[in-house]
Write a protein that holds these residues in place. Structure first.
Motif, PDB file in Angstrom:
ATOM      1  N   GLY A   1       0.742  -1.198  -0.176  1.00  0.00           N
ATOM      2  CA  GLY A   1       0.113  -0.015   0.118  1.00  0.00           C
ATOM      3  C   GLY A   1       0.520   1.067  -0.046  1.00  0.00           C
ATOM      4  N   PHE A   2       1.904   1.271   0.812  1.00  0.00           N
ATOM      5  CA  PHE A   2       2.802   2.633   0.821  1.00  0.00           C
ATOM      6  C   PHE A   2       4.025   2.589   0.236  1.00  0.00           C
ATOM      7  N   ILE A   3       4.537   1.418  -0.310  1.00  0.00           N
ATOM      8  CA  ILE A   3       5.665   1.318  -1.360  1.00  0.00           C
ATOM      9  C   ILE A   3       4.960   1.457  -2.465  1.00  0.00           C
ATOM     10  N   GLY A   4       4.853   2.652  -3.234  1.00  0.00           N
ATOM     11  CA  GLY A   4       4.337   2.797  -4.558  1.00  0.00           C
ATOM     12  C   GLY A   4       4.970   3.541  -5.550  1.00  0.00           C
ATOM     13  N   LEU A   5       4.546   4.528  -6.315  1.00  0.00           N
ATOM     14  CA  LEU A   5       5.217   5.280  -7.456  1.00  0.00           C
ATOM     15  C   LEU A   5       5.980   6.177  -6.873  1.00  0.00           C
ATOM     16  N   GLY A   6       5.634   6.749  -5.841  1.00  0.00           N
ATOM     17  CA  GLY A   6       6.430   7.864  -5.273  1.00  0.00           C
ATOM     18  C   GLY A   6       7.866   7.524  -4.778  1.00  0.00           C
ATOM     19  N   ASN A   7       7.803   6.274  -4.238  1.00  0.00           N
ATOM     20  CA  ASN A   7       9.184   5.779  -4.142  1.00  0.00           C
ATOM     21  C   ASN A   7      10.193   5.812  -4.980  1.00  0.00           C
ATOM     22  N   VAL A   8       9.601   5.267  -6.355  1.00  0.00           N
ATOM     23  CA  VAL A   8      10.406   5.274  -7.563  1.00  0.00           C
ATOM     24  C   VAL A   8      10.720   6.632  -8.216  1.00  0.00           C
ATOM     25  N   TRP A   9       9.675   7.561  -8.198  1.00  0.00           N
ATOM     26  CA  TRP A   9       9.914   8.570  -9.125  1.00  0.00           C
ATOM     27  C   TRP A   9       9.948  10.035  -8.329  1.00  0.00           C
ATOM     28  N   ARG A  10       9.567   9.941  -7.108  1.00  0.00           N
ATOM     29  CA  ARG A  10       9.657  11.144  -6.581  1.00  0.00           C
ATOM     30  C   ARG A  10      11.004  11.363  -5.501  1.00  0.00           C
TER      31      ARG A  10
END
Length: 621
Positions: free
Chosen positions: A59-68
């Protein structure tokens, strides 16, 4: 003797158990000695501890971890950015994350009713969180639709964004290999104008094929039917993944939560073996301590923590509510926090190794290729894979990773949203297939609202949702009131007693001081600074949103923020009695401190099969 002991345990279970109130009535102060009879509806629970851990991780390891996070780390001083990030992680992210999970586990209720249980006056926190996560799920599914569209085109032997001989390309399209030659000084007479007049085929594929971009929000344009079908496919997958409840979802995340991490490792290994990777990693990590003097660096660190830990949107409370009462959520929260931040840090190596390779291949600086958000996922990385051997393979692996990262987060967003509403009236919504029908209704409404983002002007609507409705400002607002409600109104010492009863031990004082002082102070200071330094929304550094669009954006933001004060004010006005009596009633918790012995006795009755579906719990006050 044993039989007498069992009878005493059953009696404790009936008289001292967890005192839930599912009724949507205002709180009532009972007279001493009055017997209150309440009905407890059976609630689903995780099948195992691993189900909960992987569901939260997904749930919280998502796209923001990769691109932000990697881009913010590079932009704000490299390794120096880890200092403000660590401050907000320890002072805000982990304490709020643990507080929401523990609160859900303690009350066994979703994102709205849990706040009504511990502090009825600030029940608006729950409504605010659900509105935010609802808008976030509408926004998030569009990213998945774009990802699915790219994934479908990645199976071609010749990637469509690698060349300029497609129907959507313009005469200004210039392939990256030719641009590289021109940059190196091999200027042909054909290309005697500035390179700034030329556009990469990757950019044209994104703007002219995927988005079919209009000139602004004033021109909504037609629906992009390819994207409509992709978004519909994503909603169908989300529905059938969570429609049977957390017992089934907890098994699906065994694959969807672990496979993206495996793909990230594969991309990291591939990235560090490319020429120029070391320069990219150097730009990513090289510390520039002078950046610590800029307030914006600290603000971005704080908002990144709130985004990546999925707090203040009711999701973690809902997921925690499916835990067993004696589950050690403290240990799991610490482990998951390390996993979340560690994944963000590790993803930076994979991304910037590839950016370093791109910069070397194009003969430009890393600053010219570094992007965040959709620009990284749908422009920068697709361009990078065209420069690698076997480009189709790496494109497929990358977009599968993005798709699964996003799907996990979307599962939890919708699950948190649905659980929060259902727990308001569990006696009505947990019968038969009513939960599934309600879930289908939520998915259909969100799909219809999401259609505004898959038109020719949809990207402008998408960015408006992202900038206003789900911004860091609204999350900081909710986080502040969560700390006030639990630490000051419900009482941090009272909550610590509940934690000791659930966990079997008393957490250290750090969490207490964070909830009381540190976290609300960080949230309030960042909130005020964000409002003072607020800048109007601009798309792609060119298009300025008209005043009516910015007004609409602020209305979306206020639709969640105003829930907290408006709900409190209305209930103070509508309640009966003097102001002091009304305030006292609305500050009186609806849950009493549970007793671990009663819980263990109830669990023993469940194992024996002697516990009825509805248990009448009589609490003598």
């Amino acid at each position: 003797m044993a039989q007498l002991h069992d009878q005493e345990q059953r009696k404790d279970a009936e008289t001292c158990g967890r005192d839930y109130e599912f009724e949507s009535l205002p709180p009532v102060v009972e007279a001493p000695g009055e017997i209150v009879v309440r009905t407890v509806t059976q609630r689903e629970q995780w099948s195992s501890r691993l189900d909960f851990v992987l569901s939260v991780a997904g749930g919280f390891i998502g796209l923001g971890n990769v691109w932000r996070f990697p881009y913010l780390c590079y932009k704000h001083g490299g390794g120096a950015f880890l200092i403000p990030y660590g401050v907000f992680l320890l002072g805000g992210g982990i304490p709020l994350f643990f507080m929401e999970v523990a609160l859900g586990q303690f009350t066994a209720q979703g994102g709205i009713s849990c706040w009504r249980t511990v502090c009825p006056l600030l029940t608006g926190i729950g409504y605010s969180s659900v509105i935010i996560v609802s808008m976030m799920s509408i926004n998030y599914i569009v990213i998945l639709a774009w990802t699915l569209f790219y994934l479908a085109h990645s199976f071609n032997s010749n990637l469509p964004w690698a060349s300029c001989n497609n129907t959507w390309n313009t005469p200004n399209c210039l392939e990256d290999t030719m641009r590289r030659n021109l940059t190196a000084g091999n200027m042909s007479a054909i290309y005697n104008s500035s390179l700034d007049n030329y556009v990469s085929p990757v950019t044209e594929f994104w703007e002219r094929k995927v988005l079919d971009l209009s000139k602004g929000m004033e021109e909504v344009g037609d629906l992009q039917w390819d994207l409509v079908l992709c978004m519909l496919a994503m909603w169908v997958i989300v529905f059938f993944s969570i429609w049977r409840g957390v017992k089934v979802t907890g098994k699906i995340v065994y694959f969807t939560a672990t496979f993206p991490l495996l793909m990230l490792v594969v991309l990291f290994i591939r990235g560090v073996t490319l020429p120029g990777a070391s320069e990219g990693i150097k730009y990513y990590l090289y510390p520039k301590l002078e950046y610590l003097a800029y307030p914006q660096v600290w603000i971005d660190a704080g908002t990144q923590i709130f985004y990546s830990y999925t707090v203040c949107i009711g999701v973690m409370t809902s997921l925690g509510s499916y835990n067993k009462y004696d589950y050690n959520c403290y240990r799991s929260c610490v482990l998951l926090s390390c996993m979340n931040s560690g994944t963000s840090f590790f993803a930076g190596f994979a991304i910037f190794a590839i950016l370093g390779f791109m910069a070397q291949e194009q003969g430009v600086s890393i600053a010219d290729v570094a992007e965040s958000g959709p620009g990284l996922a749908f422009i920068v990385y697709p361009k990078a894979v065209t420069m690698m051997p076997l480009p189709s393979l790496w494109a497929v692996l990358f977009f599968i990773m993005l798709l699964l990262l996003g799907l996990d987060s979307q599962f939890m967003h919708v699950e948190g949203q649905v659980t929060s509403w259902i727990d308001l009236h569990p006696e009505l919504m947990r019968k038969g297939y009513r939960r599934q029908l309600f879930l289908a209704l939520v998915c259909c409404i969100n799909f219809c609202l999401g259609l505004t983002m898959v038109t020719q002007g949809g990207i402008y609507v998408f960015q408006m949702f992202d900038y206003y409705a789900t911004s860091g400002v609204v999350l900081l607002w909710v986080a502040f009131f969560e700390c006030v409600a639990l630490a000051w109104l419900y009482g941090v010492d009272r909550f610590y007693l509940a934690l000791e009863d659930m966990l079997g031990f008393r957490p250290g004082p750090w969490m207490k001081w964070c909830w009381m002082v540190i976290t609300p102070s960080l949230c309030l200071s960042c909130f005020i600074y964000s409002l003072v330094k607020f800048k109007p929304l601009v798309y792609n550094k060119v298009y300025e949103y008209p005043p009516w669009a910015q007004t609409l954006g602020w209305c979306m933001a206020l639709s969640s923020m105003l829930c907290v004060p408006v709900y409190a004010l209305l209930h103070l006005l509508l309640a009966e009695g003097s102001f002091h009596m009304r305030l006292k009633q609305l500050l009186e918790p609806r849950i009493k401190s549970p007793q671990r012995g009663a819980y263990l006795a109830t669990k023993a009755m469940e194992q024996e099969g002697t516990l009825p579906e509805k248990v009448i719990m009589q609490t003598a006050l």
